[in-house]
Design a protein around this motif. Structure first.
Motif, PDB file in Angstrom:
ATOM      1  N   ALA B 171       0.833  -1.201   0.000  1.00 38.21           N
ATOM      2  CA  ALA B 171       0.000   0.000   0.000  1.00 38.21           C
ATOM      3  C   ALA B 171       0.871   1.256   0.000  1.00 38.21           C
ATOM      4  O   ALA B 171       0.619   2.204  -0.743  1.00 38.21           O
ATOM      5  CB  ALA B 171      -0.934  -0.004   1.211  1.00 38.21           C
ATOM      6  N   VAL B 172       1.935   1.228   0.823  1.00 34.87           N
ATOM      7  CA  VAL B 172       2.799   2.400   0.920  1.00 34.87           C
ATOM      8  C   VAL B 172       3.545   2.617  -0.394  1.00 34.87           C
ATOM      9  O   VAL B 172       3.614   3.738  -0.915  1.00 34.87           O
ATOM     10  CB  VAL B 172       3.792   2.231   2.092  1.00 34.87           C
ATOM     11  N   VAL B 173       4.075   1.510  -0.965  1.00 30.26           N
ATOM     12  CA  VAL B 173       4.780   1.615  -2.239  1.00 30.26           C
ATOM     13  C   VAL B 173       3.857   2.195  -3.314  1.00 30.26           C
ATOM     14  O   VAL B 173       4.276   2.968  -4.170  1.00 30.26           O
ATOM     15  CB  VAL B 173       5.316   0.224  -2.687  1.00 30.26           C
ATOM     16  N   SER B 174       2.571   1.838  -3.247  1.00 29.34           N
ATOM     17  CA  SER B 174       1.638   2.293  -4.269  1.00 29.34           C
ATOM     18  C   SER B 174       1.140   3.714  -4.033  1.00 29.34           C
ATOM     19  O   SER B 174       0.312   4.205  -4.779  1.00 29.34           O
ATOM     20  CB  SER B 174       0.425   1.368  -4.335  1.00 29.34           C
ATOM     21  N   GLY B 175       1.621   4.343  -2.977  1.00 24.71           N
ATOM     22  CA  GLY B 175       1.266   5.744  -2.771  1.00 24.71           C
ATOM     23  C   GLY B 175       0.004   5.977  -1.962  1.00 24.71           C
ATOM     24  O   GLY B 175      -0.566   7.056  -2.000  1.00 24.71           O
ATOM     25  N   ILE B 176      -0.451   4.963  -1.220  1.00 21.30           N
ATOM     26  CA  ILE B 176      -1.590   5.176  -0.322  1.00 21.30           C
ATOM     27  C   ILE B 176      -1.089   5.925   0.918  1.00 21.30           C
ATOM     28  O   ILE B 176      -0.006   5.624   1.420  1.00 21.30           O
ATOM     29  CB  ILE B 176      -2.181   3.809   0.103  1.00 21.30           C
ATOM     30  N   HIS B 177      -1.852   6.884   1.388  1.00 17.73           N
ATOM     31  CA  HIS B 177      -1.430   7.645   2.570  1.00 17.73           C
ATOM     32  C   HIS B 177      -1.675   6.819   3.825  1.00 17.73           C
ATOM     33  O   HIS B 177      -2.636   7.042   4.562  1.00 17.73           O
ATOM     34  CB  HIS B 177      -2.185   8.970   2.656  1.00 17.73           C
ATOM     35  N   ALA B 178      -0.770   5.880   4.062  1.00 16.28           N
ATOM     36  CA  ALA B 178      -0.978   4.890   5.110  1.00 16.28           C
ATOM     37  C   ALA B 178      -1.167   5.532   6.475  1.00 16.28           C
ATOM     38  O   ALA B 178      -2.080   5.176   7.216  1.00 16.28           O
ATOM     39  CB  ALA B 178       0.181   3.919   5.138  1.00 16.28           C
ATOM     40  N   LYS B 179      -0.306   6.490   6.802  1.00 18.03           N
ATOM     41  CA  LYS B 179      -0.347   7.067   8.146  1.00 18.03           C
ATOM     42  C   LYS B 179      -1.671   7.770   8.418  1.00 18.03           C
ATOM     43  O   LYS B 179      -2.266   7.599   9.466  1.00 18.03           O
ATOM     44  CB  LYS B 179       0.804   8.052   8.326  1.00 18.03           C
ATOM     45  N   ARG B 180      -2.127   8.558   7.451  1.00 13.88           N
ATOM     46  CA  ARG B 180      -3.369   9.304   7.656  1.00 13.88           C
ATOM     47  C   ARG B 180      -4.552   8.362   7.789  1.00 13.88           C
ATOM     48  O   ARG B 180      -5.428   8.556   8.630  1.00 13.88           O
ATOM     49  CB  ARG B 180      -3.607  10.247   6.486  1.00 13.88           C
ATOM     50  N   ILE B 181      -4.578   7.341   6.923  1.00 12.01           N
ATOM     51  CA  ILE B 181      -5.712   6.424   6.963  1.00 12.01           C
ATOM     52  C   ILE B 181      -5.695   5.626   8.256  1.00 12.01           C
ATOM     53  O   ILE B 181      -6.729   5.389   8.879  1.00 12.01           O
ATOM     54  CB  ILE B 181      -5.700   5.524   5.722  1.00 12.01           C
ATOM     55  N   HIS B 182      -4.500   5.240   8.681  1.00 17.83           N
ATOM     56  CA  HIS B 182      -4.402   4.501   9.924  1.00 17.83           C
ATOM     57  C   HIS B 182      -4.880   5.361  11.099  1.00 17.83           C
ATOM     58  O   HIS B 182      -5.568   4.875  11.992  1.00 17.83           O
ATOM     59  CB  HIS B 182      -2.963   4.046  10.151  1.00 17.83           C
ATOM     60  N   PHE B 183      -4.528   6.617  11.067  1.00 20.68           N
ATOM     61  CA  PHE B 183      -4.946   7.539  12.124  1.00 20.68           C
ATOM     62  C   PHE B 183      -6.476   7.647  12.181  1.00 20.68           C
ATOM     63  O   PHE B 183      -7.096   7.530  13.237  1.00 20.68           O
ATOM     64  CB  PHE B 183      -4.312   8.906  11.872  1.00 20.68           C
TER      65      PHE B 183
END
Lengths: 252, 284
Positions: B171-183
């Motif tokens: 997901a991170v490699v593909s450019g998903i904003h992991a941190k924001r979504i996780h928050f």
């Protein structure tokens, strides 16, 4: 002449003070099946991270599909199958269809939803890797080799022109490794997808790839498989920095 | 029962709230379980207890009507979720360490505020184990709003959340904003926990998010089906638990959780029987 898929010029990268890559010049032409070999810590993963835009080169320039990487937007043209892909949580309740669909998630974008066309793309990609009968099977109940195919389908679903695979055969048994390379040849020759395959297994590489790049901080060799196979063991050991025994396979 | 249901407003409040948390608990719980964050729900529920104790204390000392235990609990829970995220990035190699830190912090705060408010009372007992009579009309409306928020966010970010849950690196490699979504996800969890506490209680709230999922995961095929079965199991547990709790005058937290454990055992056993018979037919 079309521009090469990848063009790296004088690229260097260092982690803090440790040099990982030094003055790399590498071109990958359209249709290539390039094997990237080299010792552990030789910078293979760093090179891939640079190509995926996860790291920025400290010196030199990178062009993807004729466009400078800073301006490159078409990331769906590059598919990536990670080394860690098959270390996922095997109890995860997801079907093959659901897993492959995630390959489209970044393309579709936020606040948009899957359409019928997306579903067709997913089915096509799964069919391409020969796993059509398993669309609604839970991914955890497949074998390691089958799972690897699903992860390739996940990268293929956005229709990439270049597929980067990092140590894809780790943890797959010999018989399935053969089938796996058959699939790669099919993708390369029939579907015109260029391949960049990272592996420490020089023997298998020389058997399948049509070009080899040997990386140990510097790019020690880049050429066709035939001339790589003709390198003396001495030369190879020099690249690796330690003695090396290799069984190379000549193309028939 | 039906008669009483229509006579007493508090029973209606409880029942509607039960149906809502039976939906959003297991729904969000499915993501919580597959991301291996089950214990975070526990940590957050204890922080919520701290907030509730703070609310009870404020109510008693100053009688501030807007600082009800429901809202202070929710506030503490959301703040706690932010702290967990901070701690997880501080201790990268020991991410689970955030859980005991936050959990004990929550209990510590609870003890302090409970004694400042002059000890245990029935209210607190209800918060610990749940109650069929504790939901006010106002609480119900707040829970309706929480439900709408949770459903909207999950619906909008379903595919990103699913991708993140299945393979974070990809997901991170593909450019998903992991941190924001996780928050966003962890804040939602905090909201669901504070919404559920009045009915199932602090000590058992994480059970409502995890037990139906644990049962569902045994028999479902694919992620969407896992969510569907989890919600069905969650609703069954809440309905049976509330009715029996009401009749036997037991806090519903206990009866809801025991019902979901019973469902869990049934699915494990049922799956074994199913496998046994399907294997037989294959051999034939």
């Amino acid at each position: 002449m079309t521009s090469p898929i990848v063009r790296m010029q004088h690229v260097s990268y260092a982690y803090e003070s440790k040099h990982a890559l030094h003055d790399i010049n590498l071109e990958i032409p359209t249709g290539a099946f390039l094997g990237l070999v080299g010792p552990n810590g030789g910078g293979k993963t760093t090179l891939i991270k640079l190509l995926l835009g996860l790291l920025k080169p400290q010196k030199g320039s990178i062009e993807l599909f004729g466009e400078r990487i800073e301006h490159f937007k078409n990331w769906n043209k590059i598919g990536f199958v990670s080394q860690k892909a098959n270390s996922f949580n095997r109890g995860f309740p997801a079907t093959v269809k659901e897993v492959v669909s995630t390959g489209l998630t970044p393309n579709i974008g936020y606040f948009r939803f899957f359409t019928k066309q997306h579903k067709q793309k997913v089915e096509y990609a799964v069919d391409l890797v020969g796993m059509k009968d398993y669309l609604n099977t839970n991914i955890g109940s497949l074998s390691g080799g089958q799972q690897q195919r699903i992860f390739i389908a996940r990268s293929l679903v956005s229709n990439p022109a270049l597929l980067i695979l990092d140590e894809p055969t780790v943890g797959i048994d010999t018989e399935n490794v053969q089938k796996f390379y058959d699939l790669l040849h099919q993708l390369n020759e029939e579907n015109n997808i260029s391949l960049l395959l990272v592996s420490h297994d020089i023997g298998t590489m020389t058997k399948h790839a049509n070009g080899i790049a040997c990386l140990n901080k510097e790019l020690h060799f880049h050429g066709d498989t035939h001339s790589f196979a003709n390198l003396s063991e001495n030369q190879l050991s020099n690249f690796y920095g330690h003695p090396l025994q290799v069984v190379t396979h000549q193309h028939e | 029962m039906l008669n009483q249901f229509f006579t007493y407003e508090f029973l209606q409040n409880t029942f509607y709230t039960g149906l809502l948390i039976g939906l959003i608990g297991p729904l969000l719980g499915t993501f919580v379980v597959v991301r291996r964050l089950s214990l975070i729900a526990d940590a957050l529920s204890h922080v919520t207890l701290g907030g509730i104790a703070f609310g009870l204390f404020m109510e008693k000392k100053y009688g501030l009507f807007f600082l009800t235990p429901f809202y202070t609990g929710m506030g503490f829970s959301v703040i706690g979720s932010v702290f967990i995220e901070r701690l997880r990035s501080v201790y990268k190699a020991y991410q689970e360490l955030a859980i005991p830190i936050i959990l004990s912090g929550g209990v510590g705060l609870s003890v302090i505020f409970i004694s400042l408010a002059n000890g245990f009372n029935t209210d607190l007992y209800n918060y610990l184990f749940g109650s069929v009579s504790a939901v006010s009309r106002n609480d119900l409306w707040s829970i309706v709003i929480i439900t709408i928020i949770v459903l909207t966010v999950l619906f909008s970010f379903y595919k990103e959340l699913f991708m993140l849950s299945f393979d974070e690196e990809h997901a991170v490699v593909s450019g998903i904003h992991a941190k924001r979504i996780h928050f966003l996800f962890i804040v939602l969890t905090a909201l669901v926990i504070s919404a559920s506490i009045r009915i199932v209680g602090v000590l058992l709230v994480s059970a409502l998010m995890t037990l139906p999922v644990a049962a569902s995961i045994r028999i479902a095929r694919g992620f969407k089906q896992t969510i569907l079965f989890s919600v069905i199991f969650g609703e069954i547990s809440v309905i049976i638990g509330l009715i029996t709790g009401y009749y036997f005058e037991i806090p519903p937290g206990g009866t809801i959780v025991m019902t979901s454990i019973f469902i869990l055992i049934l699915t494990i056993f049922g799956k074994k029987v199913w496998n046994y018979f399907t294997r037989r037919t294959v051999i034939k």
